[in-house]
Each structure stands twice: as structure tokens, then as C-alpha cells.
Design a protein around this motif. Sequence first.
Motif, PDB file in Angstrom:
ATOM      1  N   ASP A  88      10.558  -2.075  22.945  1.00 32.96           N
ATOM      2  CA  ASP A  88      10.420  -1.884  21.503  1.00 32.96           C
ATOM      3  C   ASP A  88       9.042  -2.382  21.055  1.00 32.96           C
ATOM      4  N   LEU A  89       8.030  -1.629  21.421  1.00 32.93           N
ATOM      5  CA  LEU A  89       6.664  -2.038  21.089  1.00 32.93           C
ATOM      6  C   LEU A  89       6.265  -1.511  19.705  1.00 32.93           C
ATOM      7  N   PRO A  90       5.483  -2.291  18.941  1.00 37.95           N
ATOM      8  CA  PRO A  90       4.910  -3.600  19.297  1.00 37.95           C
ATOM      9  C   PRO A  90       5.786  -4.782  18.887  1.00 37.95           C
ATOM     10  N   TRP A  91       6.978  -4.523  18.323  1.00 39.40           N
ATOM     11  CA  TRP A  91       7.773  -5.598  17.721  1.00 39.40           C
ATOM     12  C   TRP A  91       8.537  -6.412  18.757  1.00 39.40           C
ATOM     13  N   LYS A  92       9.006  -5.772  19.808  1.00 43.00           N
ATOM     14  CA  LYS A  92       9.787  -6.442  20.857  1.00 43.00           C
ATOM     15  C   LYS A  92      11.018  -7.159  20.281  1.00 43.00           C
TER      16      LYS A  92
ATOM     17  N   HIS B 216      11.103  -5.555  25.418  1.00 42.56           N
ATOM     18  CA  HIS B 216       9.737  -5.147  25.716  1.00 42.56           C
ATOM     19  C   HIS B 216       9.548  -3.639  25.604  1.00 42.56           C
TER      20      HIS B 216
ATOM     21  N   ASP C 146      14.837   5.959  17.913  1.00 38.27           N
ATOM     22  CA  ASP C 146      13.483   5.899  18.469  1.00 38.27           C
ATOM     23  C   ASP C 146      13.205   7.106  19.355  1.00 38.27           C
TER      24      ASP C 146
END
Length: 282
Positions: free
Chosen positions: A94-98, A92, A124
Motif C-alpha cells: 500500500d504505497l506510499p502510505w503502508k 508495504h 485499489d
Amino acid sequence: MKMASGRTGIRLAACLLNISEGRRRNVVEKIAKAAVCDDNGRKRPQATVLNIFSDYDYNRSVITIAAPVDRLDVAETLAVHAPGCSIFLFGHADLPWKQSLVQRRKQMGWFDRKAFKAASIVPDIGSAPTLRYGLTGVGASPYVMNCNVTVDTQDLATAKDIAGSVRGSAAGGLKGLQAMAFPHKGQIEIACNVESFDHCDDPLATCDEMGYVSYRVLGKTYSYVSPQLIETSIKKLARARGIKTVGTALVGFTPEECMHCATYALTHGVGEFWRMRGGVFM
């Protein structure tokens, strides 16, 4: 993992800190104390270290930390206090990929030394990976428990086959389970990450009846596969291959145990809770 305690009225998160040190106990405990003390050694009242698990053979440790949700800005704080570190996000965070931790590791060739090229990795947060700081993953997810089952064999290929059969991604596997096989003290350990999920596949059966356990957090129901079902499933697969299991170790806590321990520790101001129960050093 987000938790809520009716007695304290606070929202908590549990953090599993994995570090590449398991042989120098003083170093591991110094890192653990940094989670509950500031730079001047003053105790932080709203943080506690619940458990330390160290594995001498693989030179690694898992430190379980709990604190209020609004106090956990792990990645940003780490980048500020340890200039030079390189951080990738998963789950969660790792937005928006998750993307999951497994997905992010595969992207970077984490388990393949030939494919892993630090210079080509764009983090990141922080700077490019170096030998001094390595690469750090920071993510958020429903509670993850670790359950390791040891099988009495040195046949790694067979143990990997067993691990593959119980994974949640396998047909007939255990939902929410990730598993890998590693040689350990002349035998092989099937190390399982047990993820919580927010529903059961079969709406007509209760999770308890299927060997899954349910709990509620902030009005939402989560479930996870029980350590007993993990052990039973691996034992059955091993027995079919003429192999015995020789022990199961739960690293840390179940979600319920974690919430109760964290609530007690924070309510009573016990920052070094692991000393009360004794850390596990293998």
C-alpha cells in the motif's frame, strides 16, 4: 515475508492465503493445487504449498505458499485470472502510505455489517465488490505467524478484555501482537497475529531474554514474540479472572521453520509439501 537461503541462493517470500472455505476439503485442496500447477495441470517448479489449516466452525482456511520473490505478482495476476474480483492493498504493498491490514479493514467497515457498503468502496485493483467475488486484501509485510490460545469460558466480554491486554497497541502489551477473541466449540479462542519487527524496544536487553526471538533475513535482524510468551501472558491474565487456558495452536510455522521447509521443498521439487506433514483440519 522475505527469506534467503544460503544453500539455494534464492530470495523467497511466504504467502498466507486466507479463504472463506473450510468445510469442503476437496475445494480447499483444489485451491492449494492451483498455486503449484498451471491451468493445464503442469507443476510449477518454483512454488510450494507448505501447509493447509482449516477451521470447520468458521468455514475458513489458511494456505501457506512459498515461492521466489520475483514470481509473486499476486494482486495483478488475480485480477487477470479472476475478472470481477475487487482488491485492496495493505502493508508495504500500500504505497506510499503502508497502512496496516487493521487500518484498511476499519476504513471499509470490514467487521461491521451495518457500516460495510460495498457500492461505496473504491478498490485499489479490480472492480467494485460484488456478492460473487467479495473483497480481497493483498499485502506485504515482514513474516506474520498465527498463534491461537483457547480459554475455558463462554464469557466473550472477559475474553475480549484479555485479548485487548496482550495487543501490542496496549500499555504493557506484547510488541507486534494483534489479538481478537472468538467463540469456538463452546469455549473462546484468542486468535493472535504475530508480526515480525526490525528492532527491540530495550537496547540493553536481548530479545531472547524478554521472551522474543530474533532471526536474520538478507542481513537485517527481525524479532517476534514467542508462542511461549503469548501463552504465558494469556494464561496469567485468564487466571487472574478465574479462567483456565486449555490449549495453544500454532497455525503454520515460525519464521525459521518456514524458511527451512520452503528451502527443502523447493530444492527437492515438492510442490504439495503439506501432504508430507499433513494439513490441519479442525
